[in-house]
Design an enzyme around this catalytic site. Structure first.
Site, mmCIF file in Angstrom:
data_model
loop_
_atom_site.group_PDB
_atom_site.id
_atom_site.type_symbol
_atom_site.label_atom_id
_atom_site.label_comp_id
_atom_site.label_asym_id
_atom_site.label_seq_id
_atom_site.Cartn_x
_atom_site.Cartn_y
_atom_site.Cartn_z
ATOM 1 C CB VAL A 1 6.385 -10.258 7.961
ATOM 2 C CG1 VAL A 1 5.419 -9.179 7.609
ATOM 3 C CG2 VAL A 1 6.770 -10.001 9.484
ATOM 4 N N GLY B 1 -0.011 -2.961 -0.496
ATOM 5 C CA GLY B 1 -0.026 -1.516 -0.911
ATOM 6 C C GLY B 1 -1.584 -1.069 -0.325
ATOM 7 C CD GLN B 2 -5.612 -3.951 -0.789
ATOM 8 O OE1 GLN B 2 -6.596 -4.016 -0.375
ATOM 9 N NE2 GLN B 2 -5.000 -4.748 -1.432
ATOM 10 N N GLY B 3 -1.996 -1.053 3.341
ATOM 11 C CA GLY B 3 -2.035 -0.868 4.683
ATOM 12 C C GLY B 3 -2.239 -2.226 5.406
ATOM 13 C CE LYS C 1 1.422 2.370 9.695
ATOM 14 N NZ LYS C 1 1.650 3.863 9.249
ATOM 15 C CD GLN D 1 13.717 -6.434 -0.299
ATOM 16 O OE1 GLN D 1 14.971 -6.121 -0.018
ATOM 17 N NE2 GLN D 1 13.364 -7.813 -0.405
ATOM 18 C CE1 TYR E 1 8.201 -5.408 9.645
ATOM 19 C CE2 TYR E 1 9.957 -5.472 7.951
ATOM 20 C CZ TYR E 1 8.920 -6.005 8.597
ATOM 21 O OH TYR E 1 8.540 -7.273 8.255
#
Lengths: 173, 173
Positions: free
Chosen positions: B110, B118-120, B123, B148, B153
């Protein structure tokens, strides 16, 4: 338990006797009432009902045969363990691994029939599986171990949480 | 960082806009100097040198292109993330999973380009991958997380060591 006397043929030094295609005799197990032998195989021609019986013997929940068949078909390596007595053959161990065929493999469904546990046969089964994965140039062999088998896998060279890497399972929010 | 203003289209409510085969537009990302958009794809036609560049950007060690190609080919699902600006398309995220196509999947590799972190978007990428795995009837989604990213997750619903299950890696004796 204690009924069998195991005589292992060293898998490193001795050249394995070839039985059927995909089979290798790597251990001889002698019973008090005569003799049987343990055979390992990478053949996927497995009676799925016999496999279900083996999994039931260790208390695993029943799984749909069609899905088990699909999982076996799409596993990278399958290693089974059989007791041979004359012409009779009985499935006494099973293991498989998924893989990307290049870097990583993950081991699933390792099972040894209770009658054959405590004799080093689980270890022998795992060694066959690892050997096969290594021969396919897989460098990262992984698994998810239930608490009661962590020490068993540690004895085979598996490290829990190396460098803080955590095994994680997804559950819906 | 902070350069982009993300406007996500809810992946549950909105029906994704279909782009090319295997593509789904699930997020719009607008830059201050104009507009781009983020596109997710399950297409495996990836320029492996572009992928290598992406992996280098996050500091991963170089891997043989031939092996990466083999790994992609034998992964069950691959989800990539692209920035589209006019006719230009840039690979900004990657993820893949191995599987037995029946019960278990394991997520590997991944990566989100540092400019897009840092912007989603990481995710969003993972949600696409999980959604795809769930649509294929995979019930056990697993991964091995570096320390880290364990919290990242966890935020997605992954549990470390559930019921004491340990992720383990094999090392030769």
């Amino acid at each position: 338990m204690g009924f069998w006397k195991s005589l292992f043929i060293g898998s490193e030094s001795a050249s394995p006797v070839q039985a059927n295609s995909g089979d290798a005799v790597l251990a001889e197990v002698t019973g008090q009432d005569g003799s049987g032998r343990i055979v390992f195989s990478t053949d996927r021609e497995i009676d799925l009902y016999e496999l279900e019986e083996l999994c039931s013997a260790v208390g695993w929940a029943r799984r749909p045969v069609r899905k088990v068949q699909k999982a076996i078909q799409h596993s990278f390596v399958v290693v089974t363990m059989w007791e041979e007595k004359g012409a009779r053959r009985r499935l006494v161990g099973f293991s498989r691994a998924t893989s990307d065929h290049a870097f990583n493999a993950t081991i699933w469904d390792v099972v040894v029939h209770p009658d054959f546990q405590g004799q080093g046969l689980g270890k022998a089964l795992m060694k066959q599986l690892i050997k096969k994965l290594r021969s396919e140039d897989i460098s990262n062999v992984t698994l998810f171990a239930d608490p009661q088998v962590v020490e068993f896998y540690r004895g085979l060279g598996f490290m829990p949480d190396p460098e803080g890497i955590k095994g994680m399972f997804w559950y819906p929010d």
